[in-house]
Design an enzyme around this catalytic site. Sequence first.
Site, short mmCIF file in Angstrom:
data_model
loop_
_atom_site.label_atom_id
_atom_site.label_comp_id
_atom_site.label_asym_id
_atom_site.label_seq_id
_atom_site.Cartn_x
_atom_site.Cartn_y
_atom_site.Cartn_z
N ASP A 1 -1.34 -19.58 -2.22
CA ASP A 1 -0.87 -19.51 -3.61
C ASP A 1 0.53 -20.08 -3.78
O ASP A 1 1.11 -20.00 -4.87
CB ASP A 1 -0.91 -18.07 -4.11
N HIS B 1 -6.06 -11.68 5.26
CA HIS B 1 -4.89 -12.53 4.95
C HIS B 1 -4.01 -12.80 6.18
O HIS B 1 -2.95 -12.21 6.35
CB HIS B 1 -4.08 -12.02 3.76
N HIS C 1 0.83 -1.21 0.00
CA HIS C 1 0.00 0.00 0.00
C HIS C 1 0.86 1.26 0.00
O HIS C 1 1.96 1.29 0.58
CB HIS C 1 -0.93 0.00 1.22
N GLY D 1 0.55 -9.20 -4.02
CA GLY D 1 -0.68 -9.78 -4.53
C GLY D 1 -0.38 -11.07 -5.27
O GLY D 1 0.78 -11.42 -5.52
N ASP E 1 -6.35 -12.62 -3.30
CA ASP E 1 -5.63 -11.35 -3.26
C ASP E 1 -5.05 -11.07 -4.65
O ASP E 1 -3.96 -10.50 -4.78
CB ASP E 1 -4.53 -11.36 -2.20
#
Length: 442
Positions: free
Chosen positions: A261, A227, A149, A322, A286
Amino acid sequence: MEDVKIIKFSNCCLLRDHTIVKEDLWIRRGKILNPQTLFFSEKKAPDEIIDCWGALISPGFIDLQINGGFGTDFTHEKENVEQGVTVVAKGVVAHGVTAFLPTIVSSSPETYSTILPKLRKRMGGEEGAAVLGVHLEGPFISPLKKGAHDEKVLQSFPNGYETLKETYGRMHNVALLTLAPEIPNALDVITRVKKDYQKLIISIGHTNADMDTGLKAIECGASFITHLFNCMNLFHHRDPGLLGLVATVTDKPLTFGLIPDGLHTHPASIRIAHRVKPEGCVIVTDAISALGLPEGTHHLGVNKIDVRDGAAYISGTETLCGSIRPFNHCVKLFKTSTGCSLVEALEAGSLHPAKTLNIQKHKGTLNFGADADFILLNDNLDVIQTWVGGKCAYKNSAIEDHTFKYSVNFENSNNSYEDIFEKRVIRGSKTVYFNLNPEHIP
């Protein structure tokens, strides 16, 4: 015109009531039917029968955290965000996703005032997955745990709830809000938000909070952790952090997102979370704009990102920002990482996110009366077809499509009937179109 056609899916197994059973699935008007009620009350037979060739039918997946995909980023492309949502809604059905929350990362008030009015809830259908609302991830998060961010737009709550309202404006489209509870006045803000927007879910995330602060946030109305393991304090034996909430909170609803992932979270960490609270696990992707795209440079908010070696990083760094892993692949990795049952893995991507949003009566389930959002899967959890609102939104193009004629004898009382009708094999399922009067169909 309303579609009143009754469709029966046969030769399949269903995930229903936490069990895989061999049953048929009946749908009409975008809802799942009770065939006994249909037979005894209406004396109706199906207008169409789809032979699933032994496929597993699961509730469709629901992604609570997806930043974009297929070349679009919901935050960065604010002027065309509606078109971007349409692109993603059409793309993710290939991954088994039937509903999702477009996620907006930390941004300026001007960005929210532009984007939020455009991100309306949408019914899904042939055009793609449903939009259940917006996930606002920031800007009220910790600078120490900001991840990808933009630190320049992060905020605190100098005027408490008024600051939040001034930043976001109207929040009627918002379904999930992630904030850091240790920010001064954050606990009061959680209480006020839950009072004014009872259906809005508050999540703890991107936070430097200890376990005690997390517990206070739960008491004020927070019920989700964004998350888990990522962008939060590490586990310590004297302060277990937010991971301690997973093992401690039993008297209030608490679920938590996991990104299985293969990069964001080690398989052992996912295994720990599942062993402690399997019913709390919620698979999220995400995913970013590069989902479904080749390696290269893309955008996440105002940041450039590099996609290389199957991962996404802030450009010029090694900071993950991400995922680009499709949802059904995350389900496979979750199952492998935890060693859980097939039912648990599928429910972590369907029923659990639905429960997080308190919509489990009509989403994330194949119970009678629920929305006809479901997927056909093979033994490898590859998506064969995706149905949204009772409409087929995706068919796996890797399986051949052909048509042939089929002759069948039906018996009814003392009369016999024979008709020739078309049977179409569509990418892994057989669709039978009847030309007979329904009362002659056994």
